[in-house]
Design a protein around this motif. Structure first.
Motif, PDB file in Angstrom:
ATOM      1  N   GLU A  51     -11.611  -6.560  -6.526  1.00 54.34           N
ATOM      2  CA  GLU A  51      -9.903  -7.042  -7.308  1.00 54.34           C
ATOM      3  C   GLU A  51     -11.069  -7.734  -8.473  1.00 54.34           C
ATOM      4  O   GLU A  51      -9.802  -8.573  -9.542  1.00 54.34           O
ATOM      5  CB  GLU A  51      -9.854  -8.380  -5.970  1.00 54.34           C
ATOM      6  CG  GLU A  51     -11.291  -9.142  -5.486  1.00 54.34           C
ATOM      7  CD  GLU A  51     -11.650  -8.593  -4.099  1.00 54.34           C
ATOM      8  OE1 GLU A  51     -11.984  -9.226  -3.286  1.00 54.34           O
ATOM      9  OE2 GLU A  51     -11.792  -6.930  -3.953  1.00 54.34           O
ATOM     10  N   HIS A  52     -12.463  -8.569  -8.090  1.00 50.42           N
ATOM     11  CA  HIS A  52     -13.046  -7.697  -9.612  1.00 50.42           C
ATOM     12  C   HIS A  52     -12.779  -7.746 -11.269  1.00 50.42           C
ATOM     13  O   HIS A  52     -12.630  -8.287 -11.797  1.00 50.42           O
ATOM     14  CB  HIS A  52     -14.354  -8.782  -9.560  1.00 50.42           C
ATOM     15  CG  HIS A  52     -14.550  -9.710  -8.202  1.00 50.42           C
ATOM     16  ND1 HIS A  52     -16.330 -10.044  -7.953  1.00 50.42           N
ATOM     17  CD2 HIS A  52     -14.042 -10.251  -7.913  1.00 50.42           C
ATOM     18  CE1 HIS A  52     -16.341 -10.546  -6.907  1.00 50.42           C
ATOM     19  NE2 HIS A  52     -14.630 -11.358  -7.527  1.00 50.42           N
ATOM     20  N   PHE A  55      -8.737  -7.724 -11.889  1.00 46.53           N
ATOM     21  CA  PHE A  55      -8.478  -8.644 -12.527  1.00 46.53           C
ATOM     22  C   PHE A  55      -9.289  -9.147 -14.617  1.00 46.53           C
ATOM     23  O   PHE A  55      -8.886  -9.327 -15.479  1.00 46.53           O
ATOM     24  CB  PHE A  55      -9.524 -10.382 -12.367  1.00 46.53           C
ATOM     25  CG  PHE A  55      -9.589 -11.511 -13.062  1.00 46.53           C
ATOM     26  CD1 PHE A  55      -8.670 -12.554 -12.414  1.00 46.53           C
ATOM     27  CD2 PHE A  55     -10.337 -11.559 -13.746  1.00 46.53           C
ATOM     28  CE1 PHE A  55      -8.153 -13.567 -13.322  1.00 46.53           C
ATOM     29  CE2 PHE A  55     -10.598 -12.752 -14.417  1.00 46.53           C
ATOM     30  CZ  PHE A  55      -9.376 -13.786 -13.761  1.00 46.53           C
ATOM     31  N   VAL A 151     -11.088 -19.138 -11.259  1.00 47.46           N
ATOM     32  CA  VAL A 151     -11.006 -17.568 -10.435  1.00 47.46           C
ATOM     33  C   VAL A 151     -12.800 -18.005 -10.958  1.00 47.46           C
ATOM     34  O   VAL A 151     -13.384 -17.795 -10.087  1.00 47.46           O
ATOM     35  CB  VAL A 151     -11.023 -16.871 -11.208  1.00 47.46           C
ATOM     36  CG1 VAL A 151     -11.834 -15.000 -11.614  1.00 47.46           C
ATOM     37  CG2 VAL A 151      -8.984 -16.766 -11.211  1.00 47.46           C
ATOM     38  N   GLU A 229      -3.265  -1.393 -14.770  1.00 53.48           N
ATOM     39  CA  GLU A 229      -3.667  -2.734 -14.465  1.00 53.48           C
ATOM     40  C   GLU A 229      -3.180  -3.714 -15.592  1.00 53.48           C
ATOM     41  O   GLU A 229      -3.768  -2.901 -17.073  1.00 53.48           O
ATOM     42  CB  GLU A 229      -5.120  -3.079 -13.721  1.00 53.48           C
ATOM     43  CG  GLU A 229      -6.116  -2.719 -13.146  1.00 53.48           C
ATOM     44  CD  GLU A 229      -6.160  -1.123 -13.044  1.00 53.48           C
ATOM     45  OE1 GLU A 229      -6.637  -1.325 -12.441  1.00 53.48           O
ATOM     46  OE2 GLU A 229      -6.613  -1.108 -14.415  1.00 53.48           O
ATOM     47  N   GLU A 233      -1.796  -8.391 -12.485  1.00 54.82           N
ATOM     48  CA  GLU A 233      -2.938  -8.425 -12.038  1.00 54.82           C
ATOM     49  C   GLU A 233      -3.400  -9.782 -11.939  1.00 54.82           C
ATOM     50  O   GLU A 233      -4.048 -10.365 -11.316  1.00 54.82           O
ATOM     51  CB  GLU A 233      -2.772  -6.879 -12.149  1.00 54.82           C
ATOM     52  CG  GLU A 233      -2.567  -6.235 -10.825  1.00 54.82           C
ATOM     53  CD  GLU A 233      -0.599  -5.402 -12.052  1.00 54.82           C
ATOM     54  OE1 GLU A 233      -0.452  -5.072 -10.694  1.00 54.82           O
ATOM     55  OE2 GLU A 233      -1.509  -5.896 -13.243  1.00 54.82           O
ATOM     56  N   TYR A 237      -4.412 -12.821  -8.693  1.00 48.55           N
ATOM     57  CA  TYR A 237      -5.343 -13.097  -8.447  1.00 48.55           C
ATOM     58  C   TYR A 237      -5.866 -14.483  -9.000  1.00 48.55           C
ATOM     59  O   TYR A 237      -6.656 -14.763  -7.490  1.00 48.55           O
ATOM     60  CB  TYR A 237      -6.453 -11.964  -9.380  1.00 48.55           C
ATOM     61  CG  TYR A 237      -8.140 -11.844  -8.590  1.00 48.55           C
ATOM     62  CD1 TYR A 237      -8.190 -11.862  -6.906  1.00 48.55           C
ATOM     63  CD2 TYR A 237      -9.411 -13.216  -8.678  1.00 48.55           C
ATOM     64  CE1 TYR A 237      -9.659 -12.210  -6.365  1.00 48.55           C
ATOM     65  CE2 TYR A 237     -10.150 -13.090  -8.557  1.00 48.55           C
ATOM     66  CZ  TYR A 237     -10.102 -12.765  -7.087  1.00 48.55           C
ATOM     67  OH  TYR A 237     -11.739 -13.008  -6.616  1.00 48.55           O
ATOM     68  N   GLU A 240      -4.280 -15.925  -5.556  1.00 47.64           N
ATOM     69  CA  GLU A 240      -4.445 -15.901  -4.498  1.00 47.64           C
ATOM     70  C   GLU A 240      -5.771 -16.524  -3.762  1.00 47.64           C
ATOM     71  O   GLU A 240      -6.390 -16.949  -2.163  1.00 47.64           O
ATOM     72  CB  GLU A 240      -4.873 -13.922  -4.024  1.00 47.64           C
ATOM     73  CG  GLU A 240      -6.155 -13.601  -3.580  1.00 47.64           C
ATOM     74  CD  GLU A 240      -6.663 -11.802  -3.117  1.00 47.64           C
ATOM     75  OE1 GLU A 240      -7.457 -12.076  -2.778  1.00 47.64           O
ATOM     76  OE2 GLU A 240      -5.744 -11.197  -4.112  1.00 47.64           O
TER      77      GLU A 240
END
Length: 289
Positions: A51-52, A55, A151, A229, A233, A237, A240
């Motif tokens: 996920e990084h 991102f 983040v 991406e 996205e 994140y 999230e």
């Protein structure tokens, strides 16, 4: 009026009150950072999660639009030397964000094709008014500030966390200056006020899951981005890792404060923005009648 005679680093400031960007330049030299300030040797591949990568790629797509945005601002404000000079200062720092994320992504063993980055080059169309263009940038900078900050707090990989912290600080400073220039534009052209309210409502007058960043609105359908991406996205994140939506709430609160300062209207919720649009539209109709 700003009565300071020296920057935070002790540099004598120009006395020309119409050259606000000169003060920005002097202050940014005190607050700024460079790529060599990032602790690249501290990169820890074992802490990088899929996920990084997603991102970072989304952030790169967003930040790589700086060339198009700089082009558009310089074109739209072609008669305003002071703001154009600020645009160049701002653009340099945003390019650094793009390159910092690109460098981190390379360390993580990933990349984005040049053709994808190059597709971001086309300049944006001018806004419905100059004030609307500036207001859009206020929104973008505030959102990036809080997204990066949030983040960064959740990020275990130390290099990406540091990039995010530094970029967040830049975006916060950028937001303050776009607020300054938006207010200045409205002082010169008060008839553009309703377009500022409309801009805030267009981008923020919806639920968080339906929010679309200007980059996504204008360039999300480019064929070069098909299956890639995007900045969407990146914000997904952010949502999230934003526990209970606390950072999003701070983001919205900051936007209401800034737009209250810009417009002179007390704004604390979207209902206030809707009422302001109606109020200003009625005033405009009455003036014409």
């Amino acid at each position: 009026m700003n009565n300071r005679t020296t920057s935070r680093a002790g540099v004598p400031l120009l006395a020309d009150e119409e050259m606000h960007s000169a003060r920005i330049f002097a202050d940014y030299q005190h607050a700024t950072w460079e790529l060599h300030h990032i602790p690249w040797d501290s990169f820890q591949a074992d802490l990088v999660k899929p996920e990084h990568i997603i991102f970072a790629k989304g952030a790169i797509i967003g930040e790589s639009n700086v060339v198009a945005a700089t082009h558009g601002l310089l074109d739209e404000f072609g008669t305003d030397y002071d703001f154009s000079q600020f645009t160049c200062i701002w653009g340099y720092q945003e390019i650094q964000h793009h390159l910092a994320f690109q460098t981190w992504l390379q360390l993580a063993g990933h990349s984005i094709e040049h053709r994808t980055i190059a597709s971001m080059r086309e300049a944006y169309p001018p806004g419905v008014t100059r004030a609307a263009t500036l207001a859009t940038n206020v929104i973008c900078e505030v959102l990036a500030t809080h997204a990066y900050k949030c983040v960064a707090r959740s990020m275990e990989e130390p290099v990406l966390a540091e990039i995010l912290r530094k970029a967040s600080g830049d975006e916060a400073r950028h937001a303050r200056e776009f607020v300054h220039y938006t207010a200045q534009q409205l002082a010169d052209r008060p008839e553009e006020l309703v377009s500022v309210f409309e801009t805030l409502y267009i981008y923020m007058g919806t639920t968080r899951d339906l929010y679309r960043h200007p980059v996504s609105r204008f360039k999300g359908d480019l064929p070069e981005l098909a299956g890639h991406e995007t900045i969407d996205e990146m914000f997904a994140y952010f949502a999230e890792v934003d526990e209970d939506g606390a950072e999003w709430a701070k983001c919205c609160e900051q936007l209401f404060k800034y737009f209250s300062t810009i417009t002179g209207y007390p704004l604390t919720k979207m209902a206030d923005v809707r009422r302001a649009i109606v109020d200003e539209s009625l005033k405009a109709e009455a003036a014409v009648g």
